[in-house]
Design an enzyme around this catalytic site. Structure first.
Site, PDB file in Angstrom:
ATOM      1  N   TYR A 120      10.074   4.084   5.507  1.00 11.65           N
ATOM      2  CA  TYR A 120       9.216   3.909   4.338  1.00 11.65           C
ATOM      3  C   TYR A 120       9.100   5.270   3.662  1.00 11.65           C
ATOM      4  O   TYR A 120       8.836   6.272   4.322  1.00 11.65           O
ATOM      5  CB  TYR A 120       7.820   3.423   4.754  1.00 11.65           C
ATOM      6  CG  TYR A 120       6.836   3.395   3.605  1.00 11.65           C
ATOM      7  CD1 TYR A 120       6.572   2.216   2.917  1.00 11.65           C
ATOM      8  CD2 TYR A 120       6.192   4.562   3.187  1.00 11.65           C
ATOM      9  CE1 TYR A 120       5.697   2.199   1.848  1.00 11.65           C
ATOM     10  CE2 TYR A 120       5.317   4.550   2.115  1.00 11.65           C
ATOM     11  CZ  TYR A 120       5.073   3.363   1.450  1.00 11.65           C
ATOM     12  OH  TYR A 120       4.208   3.349   0.382  1.00 11.65           O
ATOM     13  N   GLU A 160       7.449   3.496  -4.560  1.00 11.46           N
ATOM     14  CA  GLU A 160       7.610   3.113  -3.163  1.00 11.46           C
ATOM     15  C   GLU A 160       9.033   2.647  -2.884  1.00 11.46           C
ATOM     16  O   GLU A 160       9.576   1.852  -3.645  1.00 11.46           O
ATOM     17  CB  GLU A 160       6.640   1.956  -2.888  1.00 11.46           C
ATOM     18  CG  GLU A 160       6.086   1.917  -1.510  1.00 11.46           C
ATOM     19  CD  GLU A 160       5.069   0.781  -1.360  1.00 11.46           C
ATOM     20  OE1 GLU A 160       3.947   1.066  -0.959  1.00 11.46           O
ATOM     21  OE2 GLU A 160       5.414  -0.376  -1.659  1.00 11.46           O
TER      22      GLU A 160
END
Ligand code: GDP
Ligand code: MN
Length: 391
Positions: A109, A199
């Site tokens: 991530y 993101e």
């Protein structure tokens, strides 16, 4: 304003952040030509909707040939997609992104956001990619690494090393370089586009050792759109919350929240305070709704309609301060609006201001089932009790 994955990936590509090769598909009959342009099989077919959790909802399909691709397109395009982040009806998928399939070795991530407590842009990196970061934060907060960035100096190379060397298994030299370079580019992209969120989940290392952004989420700060005319054009109104679109049309200030108490309030400050007392009473608001200082009967009716269209709502709290608008006039307005709308949940009202006694009397004497509270704290307790009683 949220961007679609394909839009964000175009910006990534321009910034030199590696993304899989892909093409946008908006109609079934173009599939053949799109597949010719995208390396594969395997291909990945991805629903372009703003809601996250598409993978869990079946909106991301790995297909091994043209036949499977056609099946996936038939199942997804112009059909509703339900994900953990949509309502039960889901959202209609109007566009698909067709990409080359990637051989994943590791999923990370990588994100940028503004940390409100630290009051600065902050990079977030985690080896638990592919999962919802909120879940990772809850279950294994030790696997989330953060680097706040001083805007005066910008992103510093040592910060990338700080993040990467927290991994229990540090990747090879060339991969470390690619990860560092991606982090720097992500920071620059975030700042240049006035993002509130950027993101990549997952950012992957392929079996061949290269780094690729497999997913892309970008949210642009609405207040900065005036200086990003090109980005503003990427807005997709089909993706907006239908209740927010309704509210916008009626000039009501409405924001959907996660709880089950519908709140109707006049004035933004009072609305904020109302959210606070609801939470203090141990309950959760389903929305923020400011009908404005000079709310008309029509606006209150619209407000009711919008709150009642939200099937999560278990009780409604009306918190009104009668300033310019007298409480008796307002009480009649609420009454008329309530009669016009089929209200099947408990209604708690708190009124204060000019002609308040008369206003309360009108409500208490009506044949509708109002609970009239004396003050805000009581109103919040009553509404919280109603919701708890329903279980
Ligand atoms: P989200 O569920 O909306 O976040 O959609 P993502 O784009 O993150 O995709 C969900 C998951 O699908 C990823 O975490 C991957 O595990 C998988 N996935 C996506 N693209 C590929 C691909 O090219 N190859 C493989 N093997 N899996 C993929
Ligand atoms: Mn994702």
């Amino acid at each position: 304003m949220k961007l679609h994955e394909y839009q964000a990936k175009e910006l990534f590509q321009k910034a030199g952040i590696p993304v899989p090769k892909g093409r946008l598909l908006t109609s079934r009959d173009k599939l053949g030509s799109v597949l010719e342009e995208v390396p594969g099989p395997p291909w990945v077919i991805k629903a372009q909707v703003h809601a996250g959790g598409r993978g869990k909802g079946g909106g991301v399909r790995l297909v091994k040939g043209q036949g499977e691709a056609a099946e996936a397109v038939a199942e997804l395009l112009e059909k509703p997609l339900v994900t953990p982040q949509t309502t039960a009806e889901g959202v209609i998928v109007h566009q698909l992104l067709v990409e080359e399939g990637v051989d994943i070795d590791k999923e990370f991530y990588l994100g940028m956001t503004v940390d409100r407590k630290l009051a600065c842009p902050t990079m977030i990196f985690s080896p638990s990619g592919g999962m919802e970061i909120e879940e990772v934060a809850k279950q294994s907060p030790d696997l989330i690494f953060k680097e706040p960035v001083n805007p005066a100096t910008g992103w510093m190379p040592y910060q990338a090393r700080n993040l990467i060397y927290k991994l229990s298994q540090v990747p090879g030299g060339s991969t470390v370089k690619e990860l560092s370079s991606t982090m720097k580019k992500i920071y620059d992209l975030f700042v240049a586009n006035d993002c509130s969120l950027l993101e990549i989940n997952p950012l992957v290392i392929t079996k061949q050792g290269s780094v690729i952004a497999l997913d892309a989420k970008m949210t642009i700060d609405d207040n900065a759109l005036y200086r990003h005319k090109d980005l503003a054009q990427l807005d997709d109104p089909r993706e907006k919350d239908p209740l927010e679109v309704l509210a916008e049309a009626a000039s009501l200030n409405y924001i959907r929240l996660n709880g089950n108490i519908g709140a109707m309030v006049n004035g933004a400050g009072l609305a904020m305070a109302t959210m606070d007392v609801i939470k203090l009473a141990g309950a959760e608001p389903a929305n923020f709704l400011d009908v404005g200082g000079g709310a008309s009967e029509e606006m209150i009716t619209k407000g009711f309609e919008i709150i009642l269209k939200d099937e999560r709502v278990r009780a409604i709290l009306i918190n009104i301060f009668g300033g310019i608008l007298r409480c008796d006039v307002l009480a009649r307005g609420v009454l008329e609006a309530a009669k016009k709308t089929d209200i099947d949940v408990p209604l708690i009202v708190r009124l204060e201001g000019t002609n308040v006694e008369e206003g309360r009397k009108i409500l208490e004497e009506s044949d509708l089932d109002f609970l009239v509270a004396r003050d805000m704290a009581e109103a919040a307790e009553l509404v919280a009790k109603e919701v708890k009683r329903q279980g």
